[in-house]
Motif scaffolding. Sequence first.
Motif, short mmCIF file in Angstrom:
data_model
loop_
_atom_site.label_atom_id
_atom_site.label_comp_id
_atom_site.label_asym_id
_atom_site.label_seq_id
_atom_site.Cartn_x
_atom_site.Cartn_y
_atom_site.Cartn_z
N PRO A 189 -35.26 -68.14 9.94
CA PRO A 189 -36.30 -66.89 8.71
C PRO A 189 -36.05 -67.99 7.62
CG PRO A 189 -34.19 -66.94 8.39
CD PRO A 189 -34.12 -67.86 9.52
N TYR A 190 -36.35 -69.35 7.64
CA TYR A 190 -36.51 -70.12 7.00
C TYR A 190 -38.33 -69.82 6.48
CZ TYR A 190 -36.65 -74.17 3.88
OH TYR A 190 -37.15 -74.53 2.15
N HIS A 191 -38.93 -69.71 5.79
CA HIS A 191 -40.50 -70.17 5.48
C HIS A 191 -41.21 -70.77 4.84
CE1 HIS A 191 -40.20 -66.34 8.59
NE2 HIS A 191 -40.37 -67.00 9.25
N GLU A 192 -40.63 -71.89 3.58
CA GLU A 192 -40.63 -71.60 2.74
C GLU A 192 -42.09 -72.97 3.18
OE1 GLU A 192 -40.40 -70.51 -0.20
OE2 GLU A 192 -38.73 -69.47 0.72
N ALA A 234 -36.79 -76.54 16.82
CA ALA A 234 -36.47 -74.81 17.10
C ALA A 234 -35.32 -74.91 15.51
CB ALA A 234 -36.69 -74.36 18.12
N VAL A 235 -35.83 -74.12 14.78
CA VAL A 235 -34.92 -74.39 12.93
C VAL A 235 -34.38 -72.79 13.22
CG1 VAL A 235 -33.94 -74.82 10.46
CG2 VAL A 235 -36.17 -76.17 12.35
N ILE A 236 -33.27 -72.28 13.15
CA ILE A 236 -32.88 -71.29 13.23
C ILE A 236 -31.69 -71.22 12.70
CG2 ILE A 236 -32.11 -69.20 15.10
CD1 ILE A 236 -34.85 -70.29 15.65
N GLY A 237 -31.50 -69.78 11.57
CA GLY A 237 -30.65 -69.67 10.71
C GLY A 237 -29.45 -69.02 11.69
N ALA A 238 -28.68 -69.40 11.39
CA ALA A 238 -27.49 -68.54 12.05
C ALA A 238 -27.11 -66.78 12.40
CB ALA A 238 -26.14 -68.88 11.18
N ALA A 239 -27.44 -65.77 11.89
CA ALA A 239 -27.82 -65.01 12.36
C ALA A 239 -29.02 -64.69 12.95
CB ALA A 239 -28.43 -63.74 10.54
N GLN A 240 -29.90 -65.24 13.16
CA GLN A 240 -30.75 -65.81 14.12
C GLN A 240 -30.44 -66.03 16.00
OE1 GLN A 240 -31.45 -66.30 10.83
NE2 GLN A 240 -32.57 -64.52 10.81
N ASN A 283 -44.51 -81.48 7.05
CA ASN A 283 -44.47 -81.37 8.24
C ASN A 283 -46.02 -81.71 8.67
OD1 ASN A 283 -43.22 -82.24 11.22
ND2 ASN A 283 -43.90 -79.75 11.77
N GLY A 284 -46.20 -80.41 7.96
CA GLY A 284 -48.45 -80.40 8.22
C GLY A 284 -48.45 -78.99 9.25
N PRO A 285 -49.67 -78.96 7.93
CA PRO A 285 -50.03 -76.73 8.34
C PRO A 285 -50.06 -76.80 9.74
CG PRO A 285 -51.91 -78.36 7.61
CD PRO A 285 -50.77 -79.34 7.41
N ARG A 286 -50.63 -77.78 10.49
CA ARG A 286 -50.56 -77.36 12.31
C ARG A 286 -49.68 -77.60 13.60
NH1 ARG A 286 -56.30 -76.83 12.97
NH2 ARG A 286 -57.59 -76.69 11.78
N ALA A 287 -49.14 -78.30 13.14
CA ALA A 287 -47.37 -78.96 13.53
C ALA A 287 -46.47 -78.11 12.97
CB ALA A 287 -47.25 -80.38 13.28
N THR A 288 -46.12 -77.24 11.78
CA THR A 288 -45.19 -76.23 11.86
C THR A 288 -46.03 -74.79 11.85
OG1 THR A 288 -44.99 -78.11 9.58
CG2 THR A 288 -43.84 -75.88 9.83
N ASN A 289 -44.99 -73.88 12.10
CA ASN A 289 -44.69 -72.11 13.18
C ASN A 289 -43.40 -71.57 12.26
OD1 ASN A 289 -45.19 -69.80 14.03
ND2 ASN A 289 -45.34 -71.46 16.30
N LEU A 290 -44.40 -70.46 11.20
CA LEU A 290 -42.85 -70.13 11.08
C LEU A 290 -43.42 -69.25 11.71
CD1 LEU A 290 -43.60 -70.80 6.86
CD2 LEU A 290 -42.56 -72.59 8.52
N THR A 291 -42.40 -68.57 12.34
CA THR A 291 -42.23 -67.07 13.21
C THR A 291 -41.81 -66.57 12.94
OG1 THR A 291 -40.43 -68.31 14.09
CG2 THR A 291 -42.20 -68.71 15.03
N ALA A 292 -42.26 -65.45 12.68
CA ALA A 292 -41.77 -64.12 12.48
C ALA A 292 -40.37 -63.33 13.78
CB ALA A 292 -42.16 -63.25 12.23
N THR A 293 -40.13 -63.95 13.78
CA THR A 293 -38.50 -63.55 14.86
C THR A 293 -37.55 -64.45 15.28
OG1 THR A 293 -39.48 -62.55 16.84
CG2 THR A 293 -39.81 -61.10 14.82
N PRO A 294 -36.81 -64.33 15.61
CA PRO A 294 -36.31 -65.35 16.64
C PRO A 294 -36.52 -65.32 18.31
CG PRO A 294 -34.52 -63.24 16.07
CD PRO A 294 -35.49 -63.93 15.60
N GLU A 295 -36.66 -64.65 18.86
CA GLU A 295 -37.60 -64.20 19.95
C GLU A 295 -39.13 -65.19 20.12
OE1 GLU A 295 -35.01 -61.10 19.30
OE2 GLU A 295 -36.13 -61.52 18.62
#
Length: 561
Positions: free
Chosen positions: A468-471, A505-511, A478-490
């Motif tokens: 959920p890290y979306h900063e 993929a950079v995933i939080g513990a709860a996800q 990392n560059g706007p075209r190479a970074t995907n801030l996704t809404a859900t872990p799915e």
Amino acid sequence: MSQLGDQRLSLKGALLLLAAALVILAPGLTGLPPVDRDESRYAVATTQMLATGDFVDIRFQEQPRYLQPAGVYWLQALSAATFTDPGSREIWAFRLPSLTAALAAVLVTGVMTSLWFGSWTGLLAGLLLASCMSLGFEARIAKTDASLLAAVTIAQFAFMRVYTGAARSRWPALIFWIALGVGGMLKGPIILLVVGLSALALALWDRSLTRLAPLQPLWGLPLALLIAAPWYVAIGLATDGDFFRVAIGDNLLHKVGTGQQSHGGPVGYHLMGFALTFWPGALLAALAVPFAWRERARPEVRFLICWIIPAWLVFEFVSTKLPHYVLPVFPAIAVLTALAATSAQPQATTRWLKVLFGLFLLLWLAVSLTVSLLAPVGFWIYEARLDPVAIGLAVAALAAVAVMTWRVFAGRPDQAVLAAAVAAAVVSLNTYGLGLPRLEALWLSPQIAQAARAAVPACAQPQIISTPYHEPSLVFLNGPRATNLTATPEVAAEALAQAQDCGVAVIGAAQQDAFLRQATALGLSTRTTGQVAGQNYSDGEDLALTLYVVAPAGGPPAVAP
């Protein structure tokens, strides 16, 4: 009025003021990682502007940036393209316009003040502005407010030159209208609010427009429009008017009526925060209030009062509040404070004023202790250690605060300004130059970007997928075209399946469980490559993030750590 005579600030004095301002404002410019959230959004939008060549329609990834005009993005683009390779995304180059604008505001304040009140007063006024905490922050980050301050400062001092009858040519009026047009390209109507309220208050106070007539609006207003209007027309055509609907309807008017993004506050918010935002000069500014009121009949003092009070009241009653909103009136406060500090007239005070000052002194001392200890306390909280250099600098800052307080009560507030500048310089070096850049637990985005590059060393550009890290600082690094801030872990699992070998993929513990379930459902084999832990200072949440990459065929599947 001035201890050094009524001469203008000399070239040597101006250079001394600039040097002192650099010592106070420059630490941390290159060492601080990109700051969330506003600075990084501006910097990302600027990199996209340079990459696409679209200098009209500003965007953050695919989202339109219809909050402010394009002026500051142009300044950042010019700086980044001139001093660096924009693709390298070195944040200091995006910050240079803010630092330059802050220095310009300080220099203009010092030089223009000296024209009315002498070189000593001008030097002190510039130092007070350079030292204030609010400008210290804005000078170091890549956004609009330092640049807006420079435009407001230039416009208002040109206006003051006209109003007080000191103008001997059309140059002050010309500079006024140019600054107004430039300010309109930086933050829309804010410069009009400050300048317009000053003019209205002066006209009501004087019950006349006579002193305003030399501004010559018949040719000045078209000049200001000529500077700003072309972009406004272009963005209106490019967005079918959506820019104005969002910028005015959804942004400006909502700020007036409701506290946007939880940035609300009661009436009196800015007054209550003044001890911090104008620290360390706030103590001297409190002493200057009776002086300013007593001298209100003087045209130059009247102008400064009308610069401060109407705009301040509007910012107090607007629902959305942030500490830097009142920054455009700080040059006037700095001038009045310096003028009172160099006045030879006795400062008569009543008992209730002494009581109020005593209470404010206690608040100011508490703020002084807090800001002086920021760096050593930060090392203790986040790294569980005592840093001897940070402690030594904190002691030096508190010593300067003690000297400043002593000189105030010794009846030498002008000398107290010098001590205030020393305190501000030491706190700046300790906090921005030493402390914050070294507190790695606060800077998750640089850790993630570095870990992602190590996770896929064969790839020139990792494709980071994060939830959920979306900063936005991660998007910048990392560059706007190479970074995907996704809404859900799915969605993150699906994005990793598409990115394949260069995906991280950079995933939080709860996800993690949901992410791994979706990866399994997609037939995607993953493996962990490390963890990044720390605090997201934007929301205060402690995070433990795990990095996943696509596992080689036949490799063991990942399980949640």
